[in-house]
Scaffold this motif. Structure first.
Motif, short mmCIF file in Angstrom:
data_model
loop_
_atom_site.label_atom_id
_atom_site.label_comp_id
_atom_site.label_asym_id
_atom_site.label_seq_id
_atom_site.Cartn_x
_atom_site.Cartn_y
_atom_site.Cartn_z
N ASP A 1 0.83 -1.21 0.00
CA ASP A 1 0.00 0.00 0.00
C ASP A 1 0.86 1.26 0.00
OD1 ASP A 1 -2.31 -1.52 0.00
OD2 ASP A 1 -2.51 -1.48 2.20
N ILE A 2 1.95 1.24 0.77
CA ILE A 2 2.84 2.40 0.84
C ILE A 2 3.47 2.68 -0.52
CG2 ILE A 2 5.03 3.24 1.80
CD1 ILE A 2 4.25 1.80 4.42
N ILE A 3 3.95 1.62 -1.18
CA ILE A 3 4.62 1.79 -2.47
C ILE A 3 3.63 2.21 -3.55
CG2 ILE A 3 5.92 0.57 -4.28
CD1 ILE A 3 7.11 -1.16 -1.98
N LYS A 4 2.44 1.63 -3.53
CA LYS A 4 1.43 2.02 -4.53
C LYS A 4 1.05 3.49 -4.37
CE LYS A 4 -0.92 -2.35 -5.60
NZ LYS A 4 -2.18 -3.12 -5.45
N ALA A 5 0.98 3.95 -3.11
CA ALA A 5 0.60 5.34 -2.86
C ALA A 5 1.70 6.30 -3.33
CB ALA A 5 0.31 5.55 -1.38
N ASN A 6 2.96 5.92 -3.12
CA ASN A 6 4.08 6.79 -3.52
C ASN A 6 5.35 5.96 -3.67
OD1 ASN A 6 6.01 8.71 -4.00
ND2 ASN A 6 5.65 9.89 -2.14
N VAL B 1 2.20 6.14 -12.81
CA VAL B 1 2.43 7.48 -12.27
C VAL B 1 2.92 8.37 -13.41
CG1 VAL B 1 3.78 8.86 -10.65
CG2 VAL B 1 2.99 6.58 -9.99
N GLU B 2 2.29 9.51 -13.58
CA GLU B 2 2.65 10.42 -14.67
C GLU B 2 4.04 11.03 -14.44
OE1 GLU B 2 1.06 11.17 -17.49
OE2 GLU B 2 -0.50 9.68 -16.99
N PRO B 3 4.80 11.25 -15.53
CA PRO B 3 6.14 11.85 -15.38
C PRO B 3 6.13 13.22 -14.71
CG PRO B 3 5.85 10.93 -17.58
CD PRO B 3 4.51 10.87 -16.92
N THR B 4 5.00 13.92 -14.81
CA THR B 4 4.93 15.26 -14.19
C THR B 4 4.13 15.24 -12.89
OG1 THR B 4 3.02 15.76 -15.58
CG2 THR B 4 5.19 16.47 -16.38
N ALA B 5 3.87 14.04 -12.35
CA ALA B 5 3.12 13.95 -11.09
C ALA B 5 3.90 14.65 -9.98
CB ALA B 5 2.88 12.49 -10.73
N ALA B 6 3.17 15.29 -9.07
CA ALA B 6 3.81 16.06 -7.99
C ALA B 6 4.73 15.18 -7.15
CB ALA B 6 2.75 16.72 -7.12
N ILE B 7 4.30 13.92 -6.87
CA ILE B 7 5.15 13.07 -6.03
C ILE B 7 6.48 12.77 -6.70
CG2 ILE B 7 3.27 11.99 -4.72
CD1 ILE B 7 3.46 9.58 -6.60
N ARG B 8 6.49 12.68 -8.04
CA ARG B 8 7.75 12.42 -8.74
C ARG B 8 8.65 13.66 -8.71
NH1 ARG B 8 9.90 12.76 -14.18
NH2 ARG B 8 11.51 11.14 -14.41
N LEU B 9 8.08 14.81 -8.94
CA LEU B 9 8.88 16.04 -8.96
C LEU B 9 9.42 16.36 -7.56
CD1 LEU B 9 6.77 18.30 -11.36
CD2 LEU B 9 8.39 16.46 -11.89
N GLN B 10 8.60 16.14 -6.53
CA GLN B 10 9.06 16.36 -5.15
C GLN B 10 10.22 15.42 -4.82
OE1 GLN B 10 5.50 15.61 -2.95
NE2 GLN B 10 4.64 17.66 -3.28
N ALA B 11 10.08 14.16 -5.23
CA ALA B 11 11.14 13.18 -4.94
C ALA B 11 12.43 13.52 -5.69
CB ALA B 11 10.67 11.78 -5.32
N GLY B 12 12.29 14.01 -6.92
CA GLY B 12 13.48 14.38 -7.69
C GLY B 12 14.24 15.52 -7.05
N LEU B 13 13.53 16.52 -6.58
CA LEU B 13 14.17 17.65 -5.89
C LEU B 13 14.86 17.18 -4.61
CD1 LEU B 13 11.31 20.23 -6.44
CD2 LEU B 13 13.65 20.53 -7.25
N SER B 14 14.17 16.33 -3.84
CA SER B 14 14.76 15.81 -2.59
C SER B 14 15.98 14.95 -2.87
CB SER B 14 13.72 15.00 -1.82
OG SER B 14 12.65 15.83 -1.41
N GLN B 15 15.94 14.19 -3.99
CA GLN B 15 17.06 13.33 -4.34
C GLN B 15 18.30 14.16 -4.65
OE1 GLN B 15 17.41 10.03 -4.39
NE2 GLN B 15 19.47 10.05 -5.25
N VAL B 16 18.13 15.23 -5.43
CA VAL B 16 19.27 16.09 -5.79
C VAL B 16 19.86 16.72 -4.53
CG1 VAL B 16 19.93 18.22 -6.97
CG2 VAL B 16 18.47 16.54 -8.13
N LEU B 17 18.99 17.16 -3.62
CA LEU B 17 19.46 17.78 -2.39
C LEU B 17 20.19 16.76 -1.51
CD1 LEU B 17 19.44 20.59 -1.25
CD2 LEU B 17 17.26 20.10 -0.14
N SER B 18 19.68 15.53 -1.46
CA SER B 18 20.33 14.47 -0.68
C SER B 18 21.69 14.12 -1.27
CB SER B 18 19.44 13.23 -0.65
OG SER B 18 18.23 13.49 0.03
N ASP B 19 21.80 14.13 -2.60
CA ASP B 19 23.10 13.87 -3.25
C ASP B 19 24.11 14.96 -2.87
OD1 ASP B 19 22.12 11.60 -4.46
OD2 ASP B 19 21.72 12.57 -6.39
N ALA B 20 23.63 16.21 -2.79
CA ALA B 20 24.52 17.31 -2.41
C ALA B 20 25.00 17.15 -0.97
CB ALA B 20 23.79 18.65 -2.57
N VAL B 21 24.12 16.67 -0.10
CA VAL B 21 24.50 16.43 1.30
C VAL B 21 25.57 15.36 1.38
CG1 VAL B 21 23.66 15.52 3.51
CG2 VAL B 21 22.33 17.24 2.27
#
Length: 723
Positions: free
Chosen positions: A185-190, A215-235
């Motif tokens: 359920d968690i993975i299906k949701a996000n 999940v659409e390529p422009t879905a909010a959950i995907r874009l949010q995760a992409g931004l967080s991923q880049v920030l985590s890589d910088a950390v």
């Protein structure tokens, strides 16, 4: 497994059979070794793979290939492995009696099969109350068996779901441990939560799962995760944040989405408090909330401590200096006198300086001062080797920061509610402290204590995020004393003069000098460098300097990859000094035998052994699947599944060597390492040696390294301190 250890016998194929024996299974990683009665094979076969749970009697389906392991013989290495419920009465009885379901042993399993036959699993799943018809099963036990089966089925369903989406191996087990029975359920949701919550989960794989879940390529959950991923890589690269435009640019490239579509998502994340937006020098920057808060806390706490009443209030600095010189039998340099006087006046003090300027002598004086006035001092350093060296040089007990704070899996037992018991805390090798560890240390420091931070600001910053020592010094908010005078006996050391030259951006004198403690050995290619290092470590250094090639000589590398990286060099140096034999244990392509030099690569709070500590394998018990490592005077036992906490340490990165000191250091310097070779890296490597440094490689690479400065890290601490 190394290519030399195996020989592929057949191309990939499919194997089906029932599990006769579970030789080994690691609940944490899912790694398993199974003995399987396979269709089409007269004798049982060995299957090696990953599965979250396995039990005797289960049907196993595996895809992979046959390999010949020189130590374990022919095995079927499964790239995909699935298990399902038994299909025969014999396998059902063995399955139920395997201990999989708590309270069900072989005898009860036999009675269950006798009562319900092939439909026993259906009864357990849908009508567990009927189990009370079997002698010895009360209602509570019947329901308990049903619950255990439900958990087992949930794990199987999760495994089936994840395998269908291309996820298997150790990731499957990590996901179940993180999410439990609600994983699907968690993975299906996000599906992008996998990137943030599961160590080692790549964004591309989460994208693959998301695509299959529509999940659409422009879905909010995907874009949010992409931004967080880049920030985590910088950390992971040491920053506590990124400029907003850089974050948007990198995320746009990762997601293949225009920056204009990402900006509203980023703004929303900052507005909701998931991320933090702040201006530095007129530019908008974005930070992880936890690191932003930690840097703010560090700045506030340093100011709070500095304003309190000094425990040495009333001491005469001049008399303190006279008494300390007499007590430890030295004459201080002008900057050392300044440092000791400042320690008497300032509750928070930074002392910095390069090698040979007397930082340790100053700490000895502080321990003497506390003992003389019956004050409690605590000494610590970020690594075990640094703490041991500090203890030996001062004659006073010193601990790692983790041990001082009494680290546990849940955090630190020492904190604001259970503070340290000291009047003075001295931290050595402060340049190695990252943001989180510094915050934890200050949280545990009592208000009435004073703090002295000692370190070399010109060394590499911490592996984790931040540049604590550099930021505190640059802020001007805390008194800082730079120890400058190199003592006479240290000036005679070429290691010291070479280190100071590198630090000033000058290429050191590479000419050969007899009876020196520094040498440059020219080698134009990586293979030539490796050949010369072999001769040096095996023959010349032991013969000329009387040093043990394994215990006393440390190869330090700029990076892990490449011909002169730690991975290749460890394999070759192990072959040279401790060829794997029948007593060795094998794990993830590496062999570990008695006499091997190894390093702990992650913090293990239960064993009280931490990332970067180096030891020697003392004993291997193949029959028990375990080995014992000696870390100085402590023996630590590792089981086979725990060997991923270790790595060979004949060669280690300079980053990993921070805080350590070795009698002899050999550093390969090649143009192939140009992307990593920088002035601070080389300076840090050279200053790890106490008796001998040998650089092996190209003059051009050395010149390039000395002239290259590290990219500055983005952090907020300096600005907080200046506010």
């Amino acid at each position: 497994m190394a290519a030399s250890d195996q020989e592929a016998l057949l191309l990939s194929e499919h194997l089906v059979g029932s599990i006769e024996r579970v030789t080994f299974h690691n609940d944490e990683t899912g790694f398993c070794v199974l003995r399987v009665k396979a269709r089409g094979h007269r004798k049982p076969v060995v299957v090696v793979g990953h599965a979250p749970s396995v039990a005797i009697g289960e049907v196993v389906e595996a895809s992979g290939g046959w390999l010949h392991d020189r130590n374990h013989g022919v095995q079927f290495r499964a790239s995909e492995l699935m298990t399902s419920a038994p299909t025969t009465a014999e396998d059902l009885q063995r399955f139920l009696g395997s201990g999989l379901l708590k309270g069900v042993g072989p005898s009860l399993a036999q009675r269950l099969i006798a009562s319900f036959g092939a439909r026993i699993l259906d009864v357990i799943e849908t009508k567990p109350h009927e189990l009370t018809r079997v002698h010895g099963i009360a209602m509570a036990k019947a329901l308990s068996i049903g619950e255990a089966w439900a958990e087992h089925r949930a794990l199987k369903d999760i495994a089936s779901f994840l395998n269908a989406h291309g996820i298997g191996g150790f990731l499957l087990t990590r996901i179940y441990r993180a999410y439990g029975v609600g994983a699907i359920d968690i993975i299906k949701a996000n599906p992008y939560r996998l990137v943030l919550d599961i160590a080692g989960f790549e964004f591309a794989l989460a994208d693959q799962v998301a695509l299959q879940l529509d999940v659409e390529p422009t879905a909010a959950i995907r874009l949010q995760a992409g931004l967080s991923q880049v920030l985590s890589d910088a950390v992971r690269e040491g920053h506590s944040g990124l400029p907003a435009e850089e974050l948007l640019r990198q995320a746009s490239r990762l997601l293949d989405v225009p920056e204009a579509e990402l900006k509203p998502i980023l703004d929303a994340q900052c507005a909701s408090g998931q991320l933090v937006s702040d201006e530095l020098d007129g530019r908008r920057n974005v930070f992880l909330k936890s690191l932003y808060g930690a840097e703010l806390f560090i700045a506030q706490r340093l100011k709070e401590i500095a304003q309190g009443l000094h425990p040495w209030n009333g001491f005469d600095p001049e008399q303190v200096i006279v008494d300390a010189e007499a007590a430890i039998g030295v004459r201080y340099s002008p900057s050392q006198r300044q440092a000791l006087a400042s320690a008497c006046r300032s509750k928070v003090l930074v002392v910095t300086g390069g090698p040979g300027v007397g930082k340790t002598t100053l700490i000895r004086s502080l321990t003497h001062l506390c003992a003389q006035h019956e004050l409690t001092i605590a000494l610590c350093a970020p690594t075990g080797r640094a703490a041991k060296r500090l203890s030996e040089s001062t004659g006073f007990p010193a601990k790692t920061v983790h041990r001082l704070l009494e680290a546990s899996e849940g955090g630190f037992r020492r904190n604001a509610k259970a503070p340290l018991e000291c009047n003075l805390l001295v931290v050595d090798e402060t340049s190695m402290l990252d943001i989180r560890l510094m915050a934890a240390l200050l949280r545990a420091l009592p208000d009435e204590a004073s703090l002295v931070l000692v370190g070399d600001v010109d060394q590499l910053p911490s592996i984790g995020p931040g540049q604590i020592l550099s930021d505190i010094i640059a802020s001007g908010a805390v008194p800082v004393v730079h120890l400058k005078e190199v003592f006479r006996q240290e000036r005679e050391s070429r290691i010291i003069t070479v280190a100071h030259a590198i630090n000033r951006g000058l290429v050191p004198d590479l000419g050969h000098q007899p009876d020196s403690d520094f040498y440059f050995v020219e080698a134009d290619t990586p293979s030539e460098a490796m050949a010369k290092m072999t001769i040096l470590i095996r023959d010349r250094i032991p013969r000329r300097f009387g040093l043990d090639p394994v215990r006393d000589v440390q190869v330090l590398c700029a990076m892990n990859r490449g011909r002169l990286g730690t991975h290749m060099l460890n394999g070759e140096l192990q072959q040279l000094f401790n060829l794997p034999g029948l007593e060795s244990l094998h794990r993830a392509g590496w062999s570990y035998g008695p006499g091997d030099k190894v390093m702990q690569v992650r913090n293990d709070y239960d064993r009280d052994v931490y990332n970067g500590e180096v030891g020697i394998v003392r004993e291997v018990r193949r029959d028990h699947g375990e080995l014992t490592v000696a870390f100085d005077d402590r023996l630590v036992v590792y089981s086979l599944q725990e060997l991923d906490e270790l790595a060979l340490a004949y060669a280690v990165t300079i980053h990993k060597a921070q805080g350590s000191e070795y009698p002899a250091v050999v550093i390969p310097v090649a143009l192939q390492q140009a992307s990593m070779l920088r002035r601070k890296l080389l300076y840090t490597g050279v200053t790890r040696a106490s008796r001998l440094v040998i650089l092996v490689g190209s003059r051009a690479a050395l010149v390039q390294a000395v002239g290259s400065e590290e990219e500055p890290r983005l952090s907020r601490l300096r600005h907080w301190l200046q506010a």
